[in-house]
Design a protein around this motif. Structure first.
Motif, PDB file in Angstrom:
ATOM      1  N   ASP A 295     -15.469 -11.989  12.846  1.00  0.00           N
ATOM      2  CA  ASP A 295     -15.580 -12.434  11.456  1.00  0.00           C
ATOM      3  C   ASP A 295     -16.793 -11.883  10.718  1.00  0.00           C
ATOM      4  N   LYS A 333      -7.241  -5.477  15.482  1.00  0.00           N
ATOM      5  CA  LYS A 333      -6.264  -6.006  14.537  1.00  0.00           C
ATOM      6  C   LYS A 333      -6.235  -7.537  14.629  1.00  0.00           C
ATOM      7  N   GLU A 336     -10.766 -11.229  11.035  1.00  0.00           N
ATOM      8  CA  GLU A 336     -11.184 -11.276   9.635  1.00  0.00           C
ATOM      9  C   GLU A 336     -11.838  -9.953   9.230  1.00  0.00           C
ATOM     10  N   SER A 339      -9.265  -7.337   8.171  1.00  0.00           N
ATOM     11  CA  SER A 339      -8.748  -7.544   6.810  1.00  0.00           C
ATOM     12  C   SER A 339      -9.784  -7.160   5.765  1.00  0.00           C
ATOM     13  N   GLU A 340     -11.031  -7.553   5.996  1.00  0.00           N
ATOM     14  CA  GLU A 340     -12.086  -7.254   5.025  1.00  0.00           C
ATOM     15  C   GLU A 340     -12.306  -5.749   4.894  1.00  0.00           C
ATOM     16  N   GLU A 342     -10.227  -3.361   5.745  1.00  0.00           N
ATOM     17  CA  GLU A 342      -9.034  -2.732   5.192  1.00  0.00           C
ATOM     18  C   GLU A 342      -9.087  -2.776   3.669  1.00  0.00           C
ATOM     19  N   ASP A 343      -9.491  -3.926   3.121  1.00  0.00           N
ATOM     20  CA  ASP A 343      -9.608  -4.060   1.659  1.00  0.00           C
ATOM     21  C   ASP A 343     -10.683  -3.137   1.106  1.00  0.00           C
ATOM     22  N   ASN A 354      -2.563   1.295   3.644  1.00  0.00           N
ATOM     23  CA  ASN A 354      -2.837   0.275   4.656  1.00  0.00           C
ATOM     24  C   ASN A 354      -3.551   0.895   5.853  1.00  0.00           C
TER      25      ASN A 354
END
Length: 735
Positions: A295, A333, A336, A339-340, A342-343, A354
């Motif tokens: 995270d 994968k 958190e 995802s962060e 990737e954004d 993606n």
């Protein structure tokens, strides 16, 4: 083969016109607005660049282009001088581009290049097919003729014949294990300077031709002229050289297998100490013991594997052992952080924007993952900083294999994709780790362990060798890969004594000792920390032989480290093939599992059961048997009796071998007295290669005067006498 189909659509460039010349370069025009520039890049080195003028010299080269150029070349500017003159011959007009006794002749119609030195023709391109270009797909072709006796070396790693004639290779296919330098024993070398795909046909389609297809709008080719050692010197001066490893890295390594706890490995390492078997470094097994938290971007030790990092590292350090550990440039994968990032665009992305998910490996403990986009400067900087924390906490060296199978559809922040991305990703991963472990030191010192191959890989020692089995074939496999990498400009390959991933049943005591003896006379090696492949798995006689050979290893450390120091200056590898060391001796090249360890020692490893070994001693020098003290003339073949406590070893006349003291680990070396003994092979004529060399040989009136041997034991060859005169030693013929 892809190259054959590519050639069908290429337009051959058969005609050129002279434009202008200056002290370092001559410019020519080709068809369709293309331009050819030939530059004297360095003495004996020509650089040929072909393309549209705007591609050759963009008005404002971007940061990406400059970064790519720096990945490939350590020296961009030309330092040679060129004398250009026109000539007329029955076939039409041409031009002579001279650098001293090195000559490049360019024929006008049809286009042809001929390279010679001191009047001797070295190689020529194929008339009418020298250069080709397909503008629609931005593809260049280049074709040279091969003589029947033209042995071709380099081109990357192979476990087969070191002469690469007949091979078909594609640069960005990881399985082909390609490197960009190719050279001939006749005295020439070629380097295609690009991150794009290069396809090599080394006589596979036509045994008399070397055909190359280079993708991209510009063909950038360097032609080297000289014997193989000169070619490697110029190539590594151009593309970069390795820095110095530290002394502790030169000691013996122990590789932890998957599933073995740190306490178990430490206990096995303590057995080495108790039995007085030399050992310095423990290499931890995958998965990576350090990584990003799920995270947050904190890079920490895995608490499940290493509950207390300080105690864990300290336990090994208390036993005078250093730690190397696997590193992983990615994020798991489902976290958190995935995802962060990737954004943010910090991961390699697909066509839809993606993050691309790779299947889990042993390094991620089977978890799927995404790769950090190391072309992004902030991501690169973050990973360097996080890795440096690990080294500040006690790790000695990182281990990282990052030559992932990156699909064509992925794109990096810098715009790289396809073959370019597959080429630069392992390069960036290795460079970042090197910056973390050594880049902040003055002078730079340290290594990154990896099996990845890419252009300029020789900047980042150490290259790790294969683990293909536990039989005689596996021993020969690791030897041949080391020699082929040395031919390709890589100074160091380390060896593994066996493979923990394969059944150990083939590993007999005889093979174990023969393998160990070869490893001792190499850059470095590692034991496998599995019971069946440790010395303790064998009988007392075998364990005694292990002790014998490990004593030899530590005595050799000053010499081997001196060879690596020499590689920093010359680009020559530690283990040198017969073709590299003796390019004019065609008989020697047939003995392609013999090698030179540096300039002074010829090693003939035993690669099959038995005690009798045939050895060829190259012509041009006399050779001294280290086991008997006998002298042999070069150009001769001998059958040598080699028990398990010996190895066919021969010293090259005129050279010396400097040995260190007998120690159990590198921490026992006295840095003020790293040497203990000097062996002389005939009358000394060459200053020895040795760590931090301060020994100098001078010749006067038939004697050798040597400075720097204070306090050392001297073993002269038969027929020589030694006289000490203060700080100087005089070696002369015995009266």
């Amino acid at each position: 083969m892809p190259l054959k189909s590519n050639l069908d659509n290429v337009t051959q460039l058969d005609f050129l016109e002279f434009i202008t010349s200056k002290s370092t370069r001559a410019d020519f025009s080709l068809a369709d607005g293309l331009q050819l520039e030939i530059e004297a890049h360095a003495p004996g080195v020509y650089r040929l660049r072909c393309g549209q003028p705007e591609a050759l010299h963009p008005e404002k080269p971007g940061l990406r282009a400059r970064a790519h150029a720096g990945m490939l070349l350590a020296r961009e500017e030309a330092v040679g001088e060129l004398a250009v003159s026109s000539v007329a011959d029955p076939a039409g007009r041409g031009w002579r581009l001279e650098q001293g006794d090195v000559l490049l002749e360019v024929s006008r119609d049809p286009l042809r290049l001929e390279v010679s030195r001191a009047g001797q023709m070295l190689f020529t391109t194929l008339e009418g097919a020298t250069l080709g270009y397909d503008a629609q797909v931005a593809l260049w072709t280049f074709c040279t003729e091969l003589d029947g006796d033209d042995a071709i070396h380099g081109a990357g790693e192979t476990s087969g014949d070191l002469d690469r004639r007949g091979a078909s290779l594609v640069s960005d296919q990881a399985a082909d294990r390609v490197l960009p330098l190719v050279w001939s024993t006749k005295g020439w070398g070629l380097y295609f300077n690009t991150l794009n795909r290069v396809e090599h046909d080394l006589g596979a389609s036509d045994p008399e031709l070397y055909q190359v297809a280079v993708h991209g709008p510009v063909l950038d080719l360097f032609i080297f002229v000289g014997d193989p050692s000169e070619v490697l010197n110029q190539y590594t001066a151009l593309t970069g050289r390795a820095v110095q490893p530290g002394l502790s890295l030169m000691g013996v390594w122990l590789e932890q297998p998957a599933g073995q706890s740190g306490a178990e490995t430490l206990a096995l390492a303590q057995t080495f100490r108790d039995r007085q078997w030399g050992l310095d470094v423990v290499q931890l097994a995958p998965p990576s013991p350090c990584g990003f938290q799920a995270d947050k971007p904190a890079y920490e030790w895995d608490a499940a594997r290493v509950p207390d990092a300080r105690t864990f590292v300290g336990g090994f350090q208390n036993a005078n052992l250093q730690l190397a550990a696997p590193a992983f440039p990615g994020v798991l994968k489902g976290t958190e952080l995935f995802s962060e990032w990737e954004d943010r665009g910090w991961l390699l992305i697909d066509d839809e924007g993606n993050a691309h998910v790779f299947k889990g490996t042993d390094i991620t403990d089977g978890h799927d993952f995404a790769l950090l986009d190391l072309t992004h400067k902030d991501v690169y900087k973050l990973w360097v900083e996080r890795q440096r924390q690990c080294f500040d906490e006690g790790l000695l060296a990182p281990v990282c294999n990052a030559q992932y199978d990156i699909p064509d559809g992925l794109t990096a922040r810098g715009g790289e994709s396809g073959a370019v991305l597959r080429t630069i990703y392992p390069l960036l991963a290795r460079a970042a780790l090197f910056d973390a472990v050594a880049g902040h030191k003055t002078p730079q010192e340290g290594v990154v362990c990896s099996s990845d191959l890419f252009p300029s890989v020789q900047r980042f020692a150490w290259q790790t060798g294969p683990r293909t089995g536990n039989g005689w074939q596996a021993l020969e496999h690791t030897l041949r890969t080391s020699l082929s990498l040395g031919d390709s400009g890589v100074p160091v390959q380390t060896h593994a004594l066996g493979s923990a991933a394969h059944p150990a049943g083939e590993m007999t005591p005889e093979l174990y000792i023969r393998w160990l003896a070869m490893c001792v006379f190499s850059a470095n090696f590692s034991f496998q920390s599995v019971p069946a492949l440790l010395p303790s798995a064998f009988d007392e006689a075998t364990q005694s032989l292990v002790h014998h050979w490990l004593q030899w290893r530590y005595r050799l450390v000053p010499y081997v480290l001196g060879i690596i120091e020499d590689a920093v200056r010359t680009g020559l590898p530690v283990q040198r093939s017969m073709a590299l060391a003796f390019p004019s001796d065609h008989v020697a090249q047939a003995w392609d599992t013999q090698y030179m360890l540096g300039p002074a020692l010829l090693v003939a490893p035993v690669l099959q059961p038995g005690k009798q070994v045939k050895v060829y001693l190259p012509e041009g020098d006399a050779w001294w048997d280290l086991n008997t003290g006998w002298r042999y003339e070069g150009g001769t073949t001998w059958t040598v009796e080699a028990g398990l406590d010996t190895l066919p070893l021969f010293g090259r006349e005129g050279h010396m071998l400097c040995l260190g003291p007998t120690v159990q680990h590198s921490g026992e070396f006295n840095s003020a007295r790293i040497l203990d003994e000097v062996w002389m092979f005939g009358m000394p004529e060459h200053s020895p290669v040795v760590m931090r060399n301060k020994i100098r040989v001078m010749q006067m009136q038939g004697s050798s005067y040597i400075k720097g041997l204070e306090g050392l034991k001297i073993l002269p060859s038969e027929g020589l006498e030694v006289k000490r005169r203060g700080a100087e030693v005089r070696i002369s013929r015995a009266r």
